[in-house]
Design a protein around this motif. Structure first.
Motif, mmCIF file in Angstrom:
data_model
loop_
_atom_site.group_PDB
_atom_site.id
_atom_site.type_symbol
_atom_site.label_atom_id
_atom_site.label_comp_id
_atom_site.label_asym_id
_atom_site.label_seq_id
_atom_site.Cartn_x
_atom_site.Cartn_y
_atom_site.Cartn_z
ATOM 1 N N PRO A 64 6.522 26.405 11.756
ATOM 2 C CA PRO A 64 7.761 25.653 11.524
ATOM 3 C C PRO A 64 8.798 25.867 12.639
ATOM 4 O O PRO A 64 9.578 24.963 12.932
ATOM 5 C CB PRO A 64 8.273 26.206 10.184
ATOM 6 C CG PRO A 64 7.026 26.652 9.481
ATOM 7 C CD PRO A 64 6.165 27.217 10.582
ATOM 8 N N TYR A 90 4.079 32.854 5.923
ATOM 9 C CA TYR A 90 4.351 31.429 5.706
ATOM 10 C C TYR A 90 4.480 31.232 4.208
ATOM 11 O O TYR A 90 3.486 31.314 3.492
ATOM 12 C CB TYR A 90 3.159 30.670 6.283
ATOM 13 C CG TYR A 90 3.148 29.173 6.210
ATOM 14 C CD1 TYR A 90 3.739 28.420 7.207
ATOM 15 C CD2 TYR A 90 2.474 28.507 5.192
ATOM 16 C CE1 TYR A 90 3.667 27.029 7.189
ATOM 17 C CE2 TYR A 90 2.400 27.127 5.162
ATOM 18 C CZ TYR A 90 3.009 26.399 6.162
ATOM 19 O OH TYR A 90 2.935 25.034 6.152
ATOM 20 N N ALA A 92 4.957 28.940 1.358
ATOM 21 C CA ALA A 92 4.985 27.583 0.811
ATOM 22 C C ALA A 92 4.487 27.570 -0.635
ATOM 23 O O ALA A 92 5.093 26.925 -1.486
ATOM 24 C CB ALA A 92 4.160 26.635 1.668
ATOM 25 N N LYS A 125 7.481 32.809 -4.265
ATOM 26 C CA LYS A 125 6.266 32.370 -3.582
ATOM 27 C C LYS A 125 5.121 33.313 -3.927
ATOM 28 O O LYS A 125 5.339 34.467 -4.298
ATOM 29 C CB LYS A 125 6.486 32.364 -2.062
ATOM 30 C CG LYS A 125 7.661 31.495 -1.606
ATOM 31 C CD LYS A 125 7.425 30.033 -1.874
ATOM 32 C CE LYS A 125 8.550 29.165 -1.334
ATOM 33 N NZ LYS A 125 8.267 27.748 -1.495
ATOM 34 N N CYS A 137 9.631 35.783 7.546
ATOM 35 C CA CYS A 137 8.864 34.746 6.857
ATOM 36 C C CYS A 137 9.535 33.403 7.087
ATOM 37 O O CYS A 137 10.759 33.318 7.174
ATOM 38 C CB CYS A 137 8.857 34.998 5.349
ATOM 39 S SG CYS A 137 8.121 36.546 4.861
ATOM 40 N N THR A 138 8.719 32.371 7.165
ATOM 41 C CA THR A 138 9.261 31.025 7.080
ATOM 42 C C THR A 138 9.042 30.595 5.631
ATOM 43 O O THR A 138 7.941 30.689 5.102
ATOM 44 C CB THR A 138 8.591 30.056 8.071
ATOM 45 O OG1 THR A 138 7.162 30.195 7.995
ATOM 46 C CG2 THR A 138 9.047 30.327 9.495
ATOM 47 N N LEU A 140 9.635 27.644 2.684
ATOM 48 C CA LEU A 140 9.885 26.235 2.408
ATOM 49 C C LEU A 140 10.689 26.111 1.119
ATOM 50 O O LEU A 140 10.323 26.694 0.092
ATOM 51 C CB LEU A 140 8.565 25.477 2.278
ATOM 52 C CG LEU A 140 8.648 23.970 2.100
ATOM 53 C CD1 LEU A 140 9.327 23.304 3.291
ATOM 54 C CD2 LEU A 140 7.254 23.390 1.888
ATOM 55 N N SER A 148 12.919 21.816 3.595
ATOM 56 C CA SER A 148 13.260 22.421 4.886
ATOM 57 C C SER A 148 12.677 23.818 4.968
ATOM 58 O O SER A 148 12.498 24.495 3.952
ATOM 59 C CB SER A 148 14.787 22.512 5.051
ATOM 60 O OG SER A 148 15.376 21.238 4.987
ATOM 61 N N TRP A 149 12.400 24.245 6.188
ATOM 62 C CA TRP A 149 11.913 25.596 6.446
ATOM 63 C C TRP A 149 13.076 26.494 6.831
ATOM 64 O O TRP A 149 13.953 26.086 7.588
ATOM 65 C CB TRP A 149 10.888 25.584 7.579
ATOM 66 C CG TRP A 149 9.591 24.979 7.171
ATOM 67 C CD1 TRP A 149 9.173 23.705 7.411
ATOM 68 C CD2 TRP A 149 8.557 25.617 6.425
ATOM 69 N NE1 TRP A 149 7.928 23.517 6.862
ATOM 70 C CE2 TRP A 149 7.523 24.669 6.260
ATOM 71 C CE3 TRP A 149 8.395 26.889 5.894
ATOM 72 C CZ2 TRP A 149 6.351 24.963 5.578
ATOM 73 C CZ3 TRP A 149 7.229 27.184 5.214
ATOM 74 C CH2 TRP A 149 6.217 26.231 5.059
#
Length: 166
Positions: A64, A90, A92, A125, A137-138, A140, A148-149
């Motif tokens: 991202p 990540y 998500a 998450k 961490c990214t 979402l 958005s990230w």
């Protein structure tokens, strides 16, 4: 941090630098060509599947930033992956939604912190490779403008990494 962690991070930094260089030079799409980039990288002896998973989870977590981050974000975070061996995750997938991003319930609400614009993220998450060991961490989340990230650094107030799931 234990001596083993230091060695692992140095090892990942070396492997990550090599893979970043190969991915940047040989891949047309960073997020879809990582597997083929990994096949072209000759990792050092002793590079186990677990370390490979951790390295590639870092590449996924940095996507991202690579694809949508500002130049300043790319320099700061991608540079630290190559020079310091930091690990990314990540974020998500969610409990009850899995990878169905249309069912995502995580939110990001604009706030002001010390006179600067920021976001308060409310997210849970799961199944996050590197989640318990990542330096950043990214994540979402649904912001007012749409999904958005967000980059969340380890140790940020309210950020907790749970024990790994079996």
């Amino acid at each position: 941090m234990t001596p083993g962690d230091v060695g692992r991070r140095q090892f990942l930094a070396a492997a990550g630098s090599a893979a970043v260089a190969v991915a940047g030079a040989a891949c047309s799409s960073p997020s879809t060509d990582k597997r083929s980039a990994g096949e072209r990288v000759s990792f050092p002896e002793g590079f186990t599947f677990g370390l490979a998973t951790s390295a590639f989870a870092t590449f996924l977590g940095s996507d991202p930033i690579l694809m949508g981050g500002t130049e300043e974000q790319r320099e700061r975070w991608l540079g630290r992956i190559a020079s310091d061996g930091i690990l990314f995750a990540y974020g998500a997938t969610e409990p009850g939604a899995g990878s169905d991003l249309g069912a995502m319930t995580s939110t990001a609400v604009p706030v002001e912190v010390d006179g600067r614009p920021a976001y308060r993220i409310n997210a849970r998450k799961q199944w996050i490779s590197n989640g318990g060991i990542a330096d950043a961490c990214t994540i979402l989340a649904l912001a007012p403008g749409g999904p958005s990230w967000f980059i969340v650094e380890k140790g940020a107030p309210g950020f907790v990494a749970a024990l790994p799931e079996d």
